[in-house]
Design an enzyme around this catalytic site. Sequence first.
Site, PDB file in Angstrom:
ATOM      1  N   CYS A  26     -18.247   5.278 -24.337  1.00 13.07           N
ATOM      2  CA  CYS A  26     -19.576   5.859 -24.265  1.00 13.07           C
ATOM      3  C   CYS A  26     -20.009   6.031 -22.808  1.00 13.07           C
ATOM      4  O   CYS A  26     -20.948   5.378 -22.345  1.00 13.07           O
ATOM      5  CB  CYS A  26     -20.568   4.990 -25.015  1.00 13.07           C
ATOM      6  SG  CYS A  26     -20.195   4.981 -26.747  1.00 13.07           S
ATOM      7  N   GLU A  27     -19.289   6.821 -22.082  1.00 11.43           N
ATOM      8  CA  GLU A  27     -19.571   7.123 -20.678  1.00 11.43           C
ATOM      9  C   GLU A  27     -19.145   8.555 -20.451  1.00 11.43           C
ATOM     10  O   GLU A  27     -17.982   8.887 -20.742  1.00 11.43           O
ATOM     11  CB  GLU A  27     -18.722   6.249 -19.737  1.00 11.43           C
ATOM     12  CG  GLU A  27     -19.022   4.786 -19.737  1.00 11.43           C
ATOM     13  CD  GLU A  27     -20.324   4.439 -19.040  1.00 11.43           C
ATOM     14  OE1 GLU A  27     -20.719   5.174 -18.114  1.00 11.43           O
ATOM     15  OE2 GLU A  27     -20.958   3.451 -19.449  1.00 11.43           O
ATOM     16  N   ARG A  85      -9.050   4.003 -13.224  1.00 11.34           N
ATOM     17  CA  ARG A  85      -8.897   4.614 -11.897  1.00 11.34           C
ATOM     18  C   ARG A  85      -9.529   6.004 -11.759  1.00 11.34           C
ATOM     19  O   ARG A  85     -10.158   6.281 -10.738  1.00 11.34           O
ATOM     20  CB  ARG A  85      -7.419   4.642 -11.487  1.00 11.34           C
ATOM     21  CG  ARG A  85      -6.825   3.233 -11.346  1.00 11.34           C
ATOM     22  CD  ARG A  85      -5.437   3.235 -10.760  1.00 11.34           C
ATOM     23  NE  ARG A  85      -5.421   3.688  -9.398  1.00 11.34           N
ATOM     24  CZ  ARG A  85      -5.041   4.892  -9.015  1.00 11.34           C
ATOM     25  NH1 ARG A  85      -4.608   5.770  -9.894  1.00 11.34           N
ATOM     26  NH2 ARG A  85      -5.073   5.234  -7.748  1.00 11.34           N
ATOM     27  N   GLY A 108       0.788  -1.231   0.000  1.00 11.03           N
ATOM     28  CA  GLY A 108       0.000   0.000   0.000  1.00 11.03           C
ATOM     29  C   GLY A 108       0.814   1.272   0.000  1.00 11.03           C
ATOM     30  O   GLY A 108       0.249   2.364   0.119  1.00 11.03           O
ATOM     31  N   PRO A 123       4.592  -4.744  -1.463  1.00  9.18           N
ATOM     32  CA  PRO A 123       4.299  -3.594  -2.318  1.00  9.18           C
ATOM     33  C   PRO A 123       3.919  -4.011  -3.744  1.00  9.18           C
ATOM     34  O   PRO A 123       4.511  -4.940  -4.297  1.00  9.18           O
ATOM     35  CB  PRO A 123       5.626  -2.828  -2.335  1.00  9.18           C
ATOM     36  CG  PRO A 123       6.674  -3.867  -2.085  1.00  9.18           C
ATOM     37  CD  PRO A 123       6.041  -4.912  -1.210  1.00  9.18           C
ATOM     38  N   GLY A 124       2.960  -3.337  -4.306  1.00  9.61           N
ATOM     39  CA  GLY A 124       2.594  -3.554  -5.709  1.00  9.61           C
ATOM     40  C   GLY A 124       2.798  -2.246  -6.461  1.00  9.61           C
ATOM     41  O   GLY A 124       3.760  -2.065  -7.214  1.00  9.61           O
TER      42      GLY A 124
HETATM   43  C1  LIG Z   1      -3.352  -7.940   0.573  1.00 13.00           C
HETATM   44  C2  LIG Z   1      -2.733  -6.924  -0.308  1.00 13.00           C
HETATM   45  N1  LIG Z   1      -1.405  -6.828  -0.334  1.00 13.00           N
HETATM   46  C3  LIG Z   1      -0.783  -5.935  -1.138  1.00 13.00           C
HETATM   47  C4  LIG Z   1      -1.513  -5.082  -1.937  1.00 13.00           C
HETATM   48  C5  LIG Z   1      -0.760  -4.113  -2.801  1.00 13.00           C
HETATM   49  O1  LIG Z   1      -1.111  -2.812  -2.569  1.00 13.00           O
HETATM   50  P1  LIG Z   1      -0.300  -1.678  -3.329  1.00 13.00           P
HETATM   51  O2  LIG Z   1      -0.325  -2.004  -4.763  1.00 13.00           O
HETATM   52  O3  LIG Z   1      -1.037  -0.430  -3.028  1.00 13.00           O
HETATM   53  O4  LIG Z   1       1.086  -1.697  -2.775  1.00 13.00           O
HETATM   54  C6  LIG Z   1      -2.903  -5.129  -1.920  1.00 13.00           C
HETATM   55  C7  LIG Z   1      -3.700  -4.230  -2.761  1.00 13.00           C
HETATM   56  O5  LIG Z   1      -4.878  -4.243  -2.831  1.00 13.00           O
HETATM   57  C8  LIG Z   1      -3.535  -6.099  -1.084  1.00 13.00           C
HETATM   58  O6  LIG Z   1      -4.856  -6.201  -1.051  1.00 13.00           O
END
Ligand SMILES: Cc1ncc(COP(=O)(O)O)c(C=O)c1O
Length: 418
Positions: free
Chosen positions: A341-342, A310, A229, A272-273
């Site tokens: 079309c939104e 988003r 997150g 992290p993603g």
């Molecule tokens: C369990 C969990 N871990 C990690 C992430 C990755 O979050 P982010 O991409 O914001 O780092 C998420 C995102 O929804 C999640 O639900």
Amino acid sequence: MSISHQQLGKLADKFGTPLYLYDQNAMESKIKAYLDNFKSDLFQTGVLYASKAFSCKGMIQLVKDMGMCLDVVSGGELYVAQQVGFDMNKVYFHGNNKSKSELEFALSLDIGTVVVDNYQELVLLDKIAKDLGKKVKVLFRLNIGVDAHTHKYISTALFESKFGMMPDSQEFADCMSYFSGDANVVFDGIHCHIGSQVFEINAYKLAVDKMVAILKQWNTPLTLNIGGGFGVRYTNEDKPIDTAELCKMLIDYVHKALDEQKVSINKLLIEPGRSIVGEAGSTIYTIGFTKQIPTKSFYFVDGGMTDNIRPALYQAKYDCDVVGKQNEPKTNKVTIAGKCCESGDLIIEDVMLPPAKSGDRIVVYTTGAYGYSMSSNYNKATTPAVVFVKDGNAKLVVKRQTYQDLVANDVNDDWSQL
Ligand SMILES: Cc1ncc(COP(=O)(O)O)c(C=O)c1O
């Protein structure tokens, strides 16, 4: 982003638009910053890439090559990991409603850990593990009620969230009693994820305090996963914490909390993603028509909510430039609108840009996370290609969808009696 505007123009010419671009050097340095700094002398550490942010074979191969662990949330994401030969010991399977077949698939691959969301899942997982004669480690996803102050759709640990169990609930107590029998599930620790696009380190500190207090009830050192997150910069309003600094602050705080509460852990994980891929990605569009009304000016681009949902979903904000005109005075207030079309299909509202015309390209920054992965074929839009750029070279990692792809699964089967 280290890709020059001249290169952006060339990439658009070569691969067409809309186009998802990833700066591989930027992703590599981000991953390295996590791996080099999320370290402790007291316990093992692991950094899981949350593949929901952006998953394709090219990306998961990179994650594998750089030695990260992986977070998957579906059979599909797991399949991508399998396709690139990811070490399954390093894969963690998340999700609040994993199906029987997804769990069977995961166990058949000898997945390392399943992050169990509820009691029903634990029972099902154990049964599958017994049937297959396998043991599997589990972490429990806990809902610890920390408000990370982000948009409510991406804030996941409030008590009303659909994810995880409350630590003091009967359901979690039932999960814990489950391990006293001859279970094939092996209790390995606890997990929380407080939300996404979080800038407040205090929210993580609060989560760590709560999670460490929960760990106190067991005498053996376990795994603590404090989720992902970590926020990124979409616009100047966003002030992300430097990754190395963030890792050190988290490690220091976990050390402190463990010391104060007299708890030890075996392993600390983060996942992290967005912060790995977000700022490394951008999208190039071509302007088609433009529209001027007394109160607003529009540039219509050849993509929209189908490649970036988003803004419509979370009112997410982005920055952009007209390709090649990044240094010209930004004199015009315009709205970048998509072609769906939104009426909500607006990529950026009221942004200051230099004058631009049909055929000019727009680059929207920080689209690397949850852009491609949340893309859709609404209006039968074809998903753009994905290109990685590294040291001045470009590599196609996902082909642009074709019209044929859009109907590839359509069939006109014979009627059969029910
Ligand atoms: C369990 C969990 N871990 C990690 C992430 C990755 O979050 P982010 O991409 O914001 O780092 C998420 C995102 O929804 C999640 O639900």
